[in-house]
Design a protein around this motif. Structure first.
Motif, PDB file in Angstrom:
ATOM      1  N   ASP A  33     -11.109 -17.729   9.367  1.00  0.00           N
ATOM      2  CA  ASP A  33     -10.279 -18.921   9.788  1.00  0.00           C
ATOM      3  C   ASP A  33      -9.295 -18.371  10.887  1.00  0.00           C
ATOM      4  OD1 ASP A  33     -11.805 -20.315   8.007  1.00  0.00           O
ATOM      5  OD2 ASP A  33     -10.086 -20.233   6.303  1.00  0.00           O
ATOM      6  N   ASN A  34      -8.574 -17.541  10.871  1.00  0.00           N
ATOM      7  CA  ASN A  34      -7.311 -16.999  11.626  1.00  0.00           C
ATOM      8  C   ASN A  34      -8.222 -16.618  12.919  1.00  0.00           C
ATOM      9  OD1 ASN A  34      -5.424 -17.234   9.985  1.00  0.00           O
ATOM     10  ND2 ASN A  34      -5.416 -15.123   9.038  1.00  0.00           N
ATOM     11  N   LEU A  35      -9.125 -15.743  12.723  1.00  0.00           N
ATOM     12  CA  LEU A  35     -10.023 -15.462  14.221  1.00  0.00           C
ATOM     13  C   LEU A  35     -10.489 -16.630  15.057  1.00  0.00           C
ATOM     14  CD1 LEU A  35     -10.876 -12.597  15.270  1.00  0.00           C
ATOM     15  CD2 LEU A  35     -13.186 -13.133  14.130  1.00  0.00           C
ATOM     16  N   SER A  36     -11.056 -17.773  14.123  1.00  0.00           N
ATOM     17  CA  SER A  36     -11.587 -18.854  14.717  1.00  0.00           C
ATOM     18  C   SER A  36     -10.406 -19.765  15.195  1.00  0.00           C
ATOM     19  CB  SER A  36     -12.315 -19.659  13.802  1.00  0.00           C
ATOM     20  OG  SER A  36     -12.769 -20.809  14.349  1.00  0.00           O
ATOM     21  N   GLU A  37      -9.310 -19.743  14.605  1.00  0.00           N
ATOM     22  CA  GLU A  37      -8.163 -20.730  15.189  1.00  0.00           C
ATOM     23  C   GLU A  37      -7.629 -19.945  16.414  1.00  0.00           C
ATOM     24  OE1 GLU A  37      -3.872 -22.036  13.695  1.00  0.00           O
ATOM     25  OE2 GLU A  37      -5.276 -21.315  12.174  1.00  0.00           O
ATOM     26  N   LYS A  38      -7.546 -18.659  16.546  1.00  0.00           N
ATOM     27  CA  LYS A  38      -6.915 -17.856  17.637  1.00  0.00           C
ATOM     28  C   LYS A  38      -7.965 -17.863  18.461  1.00  0.00           C
ATOM     29  CE  LYS A  38      -3.807 -14.137  18.485  1.00  0.00           C
ATOM     30  NZ  LYS A  38      -3.068 -12.610  17.613  1.00  0.00           N
ATOM     31  N   TYR A  39      -9.094 -17.209  18.610  1.00  0.00           N
ATOM     32  CA  TYR A  39     -10.157 -16.995  19.585  1.00  0.00           C
ATOM     33  C   TYR A  39     -11.199 -17.898  19.979  1.00  0.00           C
ATOM     34  CZ  TYR A  39      -7.325 -12.911  19.390  1.00  0.00           C
ATOM     35  OH  TYR A  39      -6.301 -11.933  19.246  1.00  0.00           O
ATOM     36  N   ASP A  40     -11.520 -18.734  18.793  1.00  0.00           N
ATOM     37  CA  ASP A  40     -12.700 -19.951  18.862  1.00  0.00           C
ATOM     38  C   ASP A  40     -14.026 -19.016  19.471  1.00  0.00           C
ATOM     39  OD1 ASP A  40     -14.138 -22.114  18.628  1.00  0.00           O
ATOM     40  OD2 ASP A  40     -13.274 -23.097  20.291  1.00  0.00           O
ATOM     41  N   LEU A  41     -14.388 -18.221  18.701  1.00  0.00           N
ATOM     42  CA  LEU A  41     -15.638 -17.281  19.166  1.00  0.00           C
ATOM     43  C   LEU A  41     -16.783 -18.203  19.551  1.00  0.00           C
ATOM     44  CD1 LEU A  41     -15.122 -14.107  17.214  1.00  0.00           C
ATOM     45  CD2 LEU A  41     -14.206 -14.656  19.438  1.00  0.00           C
ATOM     46  N   ASN A  42     -17.115 -19.207  18.760  1.00  0.00           N
ATOM     47  CA  ASN A  42     -18.258 -20.166  18.793  1.00  0.00           C
ATOM     48  C   ASN A  42     -18.252 -20.685  20.139  1.00  0.00           C
ATOM     49  OD1 ASN A  42     -19.157 -19.201  16.249  1.00  0.00           O
ATOM     50  ND2 ASN A  42     -18.015 -20.822  15.127  1.00  0.00           N
ATOM     51  N   SER A  43     -16.939 -20.989  20.719  1.00  0.00           N
ATOM     52  CA  SER A  43     -17.101 -21.642  21.919  1.00  0.00           C
ATOM     53  C   SER A  43     -17.675 -20.869  23.195  1.00  0.00           C
ATOM     54  CB  SER A  43     -15.472 -21.964  22.192  1.00  0.00           C
ATOM     55  OG  SER A  43     -14.914 -20.996  22.668  1.00  0.00           O
ATOM     56  N   TYR A  44     -17.859 -19.560  23.007  1.00  0.00           N
ATOM     57  CA  TYR A  44     -18.369 -18.474  24.002  1.00  0.00           C
ATOM     58  C   TYR A  44     -20.152 -18.647  23.737  1.00  0.00           C
ATOM     59  CZ  TYR A  44     -13.749 -16.962  24.727  1.00  0.00           C
ATOM     60  OH  TYR A  44     -12.444 -16.650  25.222  1.00  0.00           O
ATOM     61  N   PRO A  45     -20.731 -19.090  25.019  1.00  0.00           N
ATOM     62  CA  PRO A  45     -22.334 -18.835  24.829  1.00  0.00           C
ATOM     63  C   PRO A  45     -22.905 -17.837  24.877  1.00  0.00           C
ATOM     64  CG  PRO A  45     -21.529 -19.887  26.933  1.00  0.00           C
ATOM     65  CD  PRO A  45     -20.145 -19.526  26.198  1.00  0.00           C
ATOM     66  N   ASN A  46     -22.040 -16.819  25.457  1.00  0.00           N
ATOM     67  CA  ASN A  46     -22.718 -15.613  25.601  1.00  0.00           C
ATOM     68  C   ASN A  46     -22.105 -14.508  24.748  1.00  0.00           C
ATOM     69  OD1 ASN A  46     -24.609 -16.627  27.705  1.00  0.00           O
ATOM     70  ND2 ASN A  46     -22.527 -16.551  28.964  1.00  0.00           N
ATOM     71  N   TRP A  47     -22.769 -13.519  24.243  1.00  0.00           N
ATOM     72  CA  TRP A  47     -22.235 -12.306  23.526  1.00  0.00           C
ATOM     73  C   TRP A  47     -23.128 -10.909  23.762  1.00  0.00           C
ATOM     74  CZ3 TRP A  47     -25.861  -9.811  20.387  1.00  0.00           C
ATOM     75  CH2 TRP A  47     -26.629 -10.672  19.881  1.00  0.00           C
ATOM     76  N   PHE A  48     -22.537  -9.872  23.870  1.00  0.00           N
ATOM     77  CA  PHE A  48     -23.120  -8.560  24.282  1.00  0.00           C
ATOM     78  C   PHE A  48     -22.264  -7.552  23.505  1.00  0.00           C
ATOM     79  CE2 PHE A  48     -23.621  -4.647  26.537  1.00  0.00           C
ATOM     80  CZ  PHE A  48     -24.912  -4.499  26.703  1.00  0.00           C
ATOM     81  N   TYR A  49     -23.328  -6.704  22.659  1.00  0.00           N
ATOM     82  CA  TYR A  49     -22.377  -5.640  21.949  1.00  0.00           C
ATOM     83  C   TYR A  49     -23.383  -4.336  22.283  1.00  0.00           C
ATOM     84  CZ  TYR A  49     -26.805  -5.170  19.068  1.00  0.00           C
ATOM     85  OH  TYR A  49     -27.973  -4.935  18.562  1.00  0.00           O
ATOM     86  N   ASP A  50     -22.225  -3.293  22.511  1.00  0.00           N
ATOM     87  CA  ASP A  50     -22.657  -1.979  23.216  1.00  0.00           C
ATOM     88  C   ASP A  50     -22.023  -1.086  22.419  1.00  0.00           C
ATOM     89  OD1 ASP A  50     -22.846   0.094  24.992  1.00  0.00           O
ATOM     90  OD2 ASP A  50     -21.418  -0.207  26.200  1.00  0.00           O
ATOM     91  N   GLN A  51     -23.137  -0.132  21.724  1.00  0.00           N
ATOM     92  CA  GLN A  51     -22.788   0.659  20.743  1.00  0.00           C
ATOM     93  C   GLN A  51     -22.054   1.836  21.464  1.00  0.00           C
ATOM     94  OE1 GLN A  51     -25.912   2.147  18.163  1.00  0.00           O
ATOM     95  NE2 GLN A  51     -26.422   0.113  17.221  1.00  0.00           N
ATOM     96  N   ALA A  52     -22.523   2.470  22.405  1.00  0.00           N
ATOM     97  CA  ALA A  52     -22.102   3.427  23.304  1.00  0.00           C
ATOM     98  C   ALA A  52     -20.524   3.258  23.438  1.00  0.00           C
ATOM     99  CB  ALA A  52     -22.674   3.581  24.523  1.00  0.00           C
ATOM    100  N   SER A  53     -20.041   2.330  23.811  1.00  0.00           N
ATOM    101  CA  SER A  53     -18.581   1.962  24.103  1.00  0.00           C
ATOM    102  C   SER A  53     -18.008   1.558  22.867  1.00  0.00           C
ATOM    103  CB  SER A  53     -18.282   1.078  25.350  1.00  0.00           C
ATOM    104  OG  SER A  53     -18.812  -0.262  24.952  1.00  0.00           O
ATOM    105  N   GLY A  54     -18.635   1.026  21.811  1.00  0.00           N
ATOM    106  CA  GLY A  54     -18.128   0.385  20.785  1.00  0.00           C
ATOM    107  C   GLY A  54     -17.400  -1.041  20.912  1.00  0.00           C
ATOM    108  N   LEU A  55     -17.794  -1.804  21.987  1.00  0.00           N
ATOM    109  CA  LEU A  55     -17.184  -2.831  22.442  1.00  0.00           C
ATOM    110  C   LEU A  55     -18.204  -4.210  22.076  1.00  0.00           C
ATOM    111  CD1 LEU A  55     -15.489  -1.862  25.696  1.00  0.00           C
ATOM    112  CD2 LEU A  55     -14.466  -2.408  23.352  1.00  0.00           C
ATOM    113  N   LEU A  56     -17.742  -5.273  21.574  1.00  0.00           N
ATOM    114  CA  LEU A  56     -18.518  -6.485  21.504  1.00  0.00           C
ATOM    115  C   LEU A  56     -17.697  -7.502  22.391  1.00  0.00           C
ATOM    116  CD1 LEU A  56     -20.367  -8.539  20.104  1.00  0.00           C
ATOM    117  CD2 LEU A  56     -18.618  -8.606  18.229  1.00  0.00           C
TER     118      LEU A  56
END
Length: 246
Positions: free
Chosen positions: A19-42
């Motif tokens: 709930d806090n994550l959604s309220e602060k960043y609204d991740l569902n509003s971003y159409p694109n996502w990409f995860y990179d295991q090498a750098s450890g970044l989402l």
């Protein structure tokens, strides 16, 4: 505390985190996502915005076999995103929670959320995310937001290798090849998966002949650099080449 009660407590905590994550960043509003295991970044993005989180990979649920596999038991998961999952496994050992100590077992997709909530609790995560591929659901715990400039700089330190997929970059002279015996000189002593002391450090190596030329010119200059003709390889290739040229 019994396992079921522990899971319930962790899951309730995860709901609050989500709930806090959604309220602060609204991740569902971003159409694109990409995860990179090498750098450890989402990364979440649209045509105007970008968010970058560091993440732990908890594990995967297979749609094909209906099984759960912890990331610490998955040889295809890179160390960068699973190195802290031993905390969860150790907690399972200490408390006799068998599902936290078995690497692979029959499960359900819903149970993946149980394991994710436990991980978020034990590793103090900000919340969770679950990308979906053709064969798997991948469960992640987000634990740190970093600014886009830093994320860009970190991503540049990794390259895509035809043999080893995405790994940290490394630099070697033109004469160093796998199965050659040309000597292996390094800027500093290295070992695989090491953490660098300084942010600007890279894996760097050159052969014995390059070292002679470098010494003749009192270090690296235009002439010695031209002779070495430095090329870019991935970290895994670097250590394969190091092993054969020592």
């Amino acid at each position: 505390m019994k396992y079921d009660q522990f899971v319930t407590d962790c899951f309730n905590q995860l709901i609050k985190k989500q709930d806090n994550l959604s309220e602060k960043y609204d991740l569902n509003s971003y159409p694109n996502w990409f995860y990179d295991q090498a750098s450890g970044l989402l990364t979440f993005s649209d045509h105007e915005r970008e968010l970058n989180f560091r993440y732990h990979e908890v594990g995967t649920f297979s749609k094909i076999t209906s099984t759960w596999k912890w990331s610490w038991d998955n040889e295809h998961t890179l160390k960068k995103v699973k190195q802290h999952l031993d905390v969860v496994k150790q907690y399972g050992i200490e408390h006799g929670f068998e599902k936290l100590t078995q690497g692979l077992f029959e499960s359900t997709m819903e149970e993946g959320w149980d394991f994710t909530s436990i991980t978020a609790n034990l590793l103090n995560g900000l919340g969770s995310y679950r990308p979906e591929t053709e064969r798997h659901f991948i469960f992640m715990v987000l634990y740190e937001l970093i600014d886009n400039e830093q994320a860009s700089e970190e991503k540049e330190k990794y390259i895509d290798c035809e043999k080893h997929e995405r790994r940290r970059r490394a630099f070697i002279c033109q004469h160093l090849k796998k199965n050659s015996k040309n000597g292996f000189q390094e800027a500093f002593e290295t070992y695989e998966d090491m953490e660098f002391e300084y942010e600007d450090d890279d894996f760097q190596a050159w052969c014995n002949e390059c070292e002679k030329v470098r010494a003749e010119h009192d270090g690296w200059n235009d002439e010695s650099m031209e002779f070495s003709d430095i090329k870019l390889v991935c970290e895994k290739c670097y250590f394969e080449i190091k092993e054969s040229n020592k």
